[in-house]
Design a protein around this motif. Structure first.
Motif, short mmCIF file in Angstrom:
data_model
loop_
_atom_site.label_atom_id
_atom_site.label_comp_id
_atom_site.label_asym_id
_atom_site.label_seq_id
_atom_site.Cartn_x
_atom_site.Cartn_y
_atom_site.Cartn_z
N UNK A 2 0.83 -1.14 -0.06
CA UNK A 2 -0.03 -0.18 -0.16
C UNK A 2 0.61 1.31 -0.12
N UNK A 3 0.63 1.89 -0.64
CA UNK A 3 1.64 3.05 -1.13
C UNK A 3 0.98 4.21 -1.53
N UNK A 4 1.74 5.28 -0.94
CA UNK A 4 1.21 7.03 -1.11
C UNK A 4 1.50 7.63 -2.15
N UNK A 5 1.43 8.07 -3.39
CA UNK A 5 2.24 8.75 -3.73
C UNK A 5 1.90 10.14 -3.99
N UNK A 6 2.74 11.06 -3.67
CA UNK A 6 2.98 12.56 -3.29
C UNK A 6 3.01 13.15 -4.20
N UNK A 7 2.73 14.38 -4.71
CA UNK A 7 3.67 15.04 -5.94
C UNK A 7 4.64 15.74 -5.47
N UNK A 8 4.93 16.72 -6.88
CA UNK A 8 6.39 17.63 -6.19
C UNK A 8 5.86 18.46 -5.64
N UNK A 9 4.81 19.34 -5.26
CA UNK A 9 4.18 20.24 -4.56
C UNK A 9 4.41 20.28 -2.98
#
Length: 193
Positions: free
Chosen positions: A85-92
């Motif tokens: 289970x993974x959370x993708x965190x954008x650049x901002x």
């Protein structure tokens, strides 16, 4: 990392089955990936299809930040070793974490420093032609992350992939290292003593 904070910000938790590719070489970075549960390996693959493991990321860790920070394409594959289970965190959002969370910033510096140390150590070892020396160096490095009496939780194949050796060489090498008293093997497992 407090994953609930990320979820509260509206970031989505995504499930990946074992052997899912998260990103591949050449892709432009869009996210840093935080592992809520599971395990991911970062590998380069030779033209012959042989994997060389550059790193393994586990529950509570994150990966993909060097490419995002430098705005350069990913250089390796990242593949789940188990259901994750993974959370993708954008650049901002990632840069907001760095700016607004001093503890996270300190952790990021420590994480990047450890990875740089590991890469430097492995480059030096790969330049060495002595298989036993390569193997002992990676085993000692991995033993630093576990408690006394615990087993090293990597397979012979993973040790081979981390050192650029064949599995047969790893098997022979660990036996020789144990005979020399440089490592301890109990019931076929390398143990920290």
């Amino acid at each position: 990392m407090n994953f609930q904070k990320l979820i509260d910000k509206g970031l989505k938790l995504k499930s990946y089955p074992k052997d899912s590719v998260i990103y591949e070489p050449g892709m432009q970075p869009r996210y840093v990936y935080f592992i809520k549960l599971g395990e991911v390996r970062m590998v380069t693959v030779s033209d012959e299809g042989k994997e060389f493991i550059q790193g393994v990321f586990k529950t509570g860790q994150y990966f993909g930040e060097p490419a995002l920070l430098t705005d350069r394409p990913y250089l390796a594959f990242t593949i789940t070793n188990k259901d994750s289970q993974i959370i993708a965190v954008n650049k901002e959002d990632f840069f907001a974490l760095i700016k607004n969370e001093p503890d996270f910033s300190t952790d990021l510096i420590r994480t990047l420093s450890n990875r740089l140390f590991y890469k430097s150590m492995m480059l030096e070892e790969l330049a060495s032609e002595k298989a036993e020396h390569r193997l002992l160096t990676i085993i000692n490095y991995l033993l630093n992350d576990i408690a006394l009496g615990e087993n090293l939780k990597v397979t012979r194949q993973e040790l081979a992939d981390m050192t650029g050796l064949r599995v047969e060489t790893v098997i022979r090498g660990t036996k020789i290292l144990a005979e020399k008293g440089l490592i301890k093997i109990i019931k076929g497992k390398i143990v920290k003593v």
